[in-house]
Design an enzyme around this catalytic site. Structure first.
Site, PDB file in Angstrom:
ATOM      1  N   LEU A   1       0.862  -1.180   0.000  1.00 21.18           N
ATOM      2  CA  LEU A   1       0.000   0.000   0.000  1.00 21.18           C
ATOM      3  C   LEU A   1       0.898   1.229   0.000  1.00 21.18           C
ATOM      4  CD1 LEU A   1      -2.771  -0.845   2.634  1.00 21.18           C
ATOM      5  CD2 LEU A   1      -3.131  -0.449   0.202  1.00 21.18           C
ATOM      6  N   ASP A   2       0.512   2.256  -0.743  1.00 12.77           N
ATOM      7  CA  ASP A   2       1.263   3.505  -0.744  1.00 12.77           C
ATOM      8  C   ASP A   2       1.281   4.103   0.660  1.00 12.77           C
ATOM      9  OD1 ASP A   2       1.621   3.311  -3.503  1.00 12.77           O
ATOM     10  OD2 ASP A   2      -0.230   4.427  -3.923  1.00 12.77           O
ATOM     11  N   PRO A   3       2.297   4.905   0.994  1.00 16.22           N
ATOM     12  CA  PRO A   3       2.308   5.565   2.311  1.00 16.22           C
ATOM     13  C   PRO A   3       1.049   6.379   2.577  1.00 16.22           C
ATOM     14  CG  PRO A   3       4.469   5.729   1.293  1.00 16.22           C
ATOM     15  CD  PRO A   3       3.565   5.127   0.257  1.00 16.22           C
TER      16      PRO A   3
END
Length: 337
Positions: A64-66
């Site tokens: 998951l992206d930050p």
């Protein structure tokens, strides 16, 4: 990135890392449904969870992206052997798109590339654009992504300012639906709240970027939350903070009760059951003639329903072991006695 143990830095007595208590790692098997916090990378969340549980081996099942929050399944111990299969699972997200602004990362963490006025839009126009991005489509992944070229992530090349051309690739979008356009239609912020269900390799950031182009104004992601990942359709998620509090209050044994058994993570594969003698053969690396009615990769379970690992059934119906758990041979040996 460290290339080998020789490259590890020497920790001197004045180094603050020298004061860190040594972790007594332990063998631990199971799946943690983590609610990843915003602002943390998937690997940072993984390492924090691993230290919290003192697990000797851990891996996650899809980054998951930050910016994103939500479900990040983390596999401990033998569960890491099925993590690769969970990477391709169907996933669902809720996202908020901001119209009129395009960024270099396709989300709010990037630099603004251009701004355009948002035209007067109707629900029908938005729904028509969403339908064009649903089904089997060709999608161009973001330049700032973990996709590798020449053994290096694209984001590393992009950060150095290298020119990058990303080829479109086939993905499947099962659903791309409008939840709410109230802010936009009421004359407020040009925001769209959207629901996405998609297969492996699909970037929600790219969907939002392409939606903005179809609407004639550009767009980027300002919020993203993963709701579920097959086979965890109604997940009971745990936050890192909640797990830390639980361990402090009730101890490690109660913390371990938050893990799901590895068998639950195997629910997406067709099931094949074997007896003790067959389990023993598989544990020795030998195949079984069958014939078994299913084809392709399967979940192998013993007669009591305990997972033994993953196998492959060929065109003739023969079963061969692919990735067995360490207890597979022991289960067969004990049952055969």
């Amino acid at each position: 990135m460290r290339c080998c143990a020789i490259c590890d830095p020497v920790i001197t007595p004045t180094d603050p890392r020298a004061a860190r208590p040594r972790i007594d790692w332990r063998r631990l098997d199971g799946i943690l449904l983590l609610d990843k916090p915003q602002g943390m990378s998937s690997n940072q969340a993984l390492q924090q969870a691993r230290r919290l549980f003192r697990a000797d081996k851990a891996g996650h099942t899809g980054s998951l992206d930050p910016l994103a929050t939500g479900l990040l399944p983390i596999c401990f111990g033998e569960a890491t052997k099925i993590a690769g299969g969970l990477l391709g699972a169907r996933k669902a997200y809720e996202t908020v798109a901001r119209l009129g602004v395009v960024t270099d990362t396709d989300d709010a963490e990037g630099q603004v590339l251009r701004e355009r006025p948002v035209p007067a839009l109707t629900i029908d126009q938005i729904d028509a654009a969403l339908r064009q991005l649903t089904g089997h489509i060709l999608q161009k992944p973001p330049v700032y992504s973990a996709l590798k070229r020449g053994g290096e992530p694209l984001y590393a090349k992009a950060r150095r300012g290298e020119p990058i051309e990303v080829e479109p690739r086939a993905v499947e979008v099962h659903a791309f639906d409008l939840i709410s356009a109230a802010d936009l239609l009421d004359g407020g912020e040009p925001l769209l709240r959207l629901h996405v269900e998609c297969g492996s390799g699909t970037y929600v950031r790219s969907l939002v970027r392409d939606l903005g182009e179809l609407l004639g104004c550009g767009a980027h992601v300002v919020e993203l939350r993963r709701l579920w990942v097959d086979p965890f359709r109604e997940p009971r998620m745990w936050t890192l903070q909640g797990l830390e509090q639980l361990r402090a209050q009730a101890g490690e044994r109660v913390l371990d009760a938050c893990l799901l058994p590895v068998e639950i993570g195997m629910a997406s594969w067709p099931e094949v059951r074997v007896n003790a003698a067959q389990a023993l053969r598989l544990g020795r690396g030998q195949g079984l003639r069958g014939p078994y009615p299913v084809r392709g990769q399967v979940a192998i379970l013993d007669e009591r329903g305990r997972g033994l690992g993953l196998g492959e059934v060929d065109a003739e119906g023969r079963l061969r072991p692919v990735r067995l758990f360490r207890w597979a041979a022991q289960t067969g040996a004990a049952g055969a006695q």
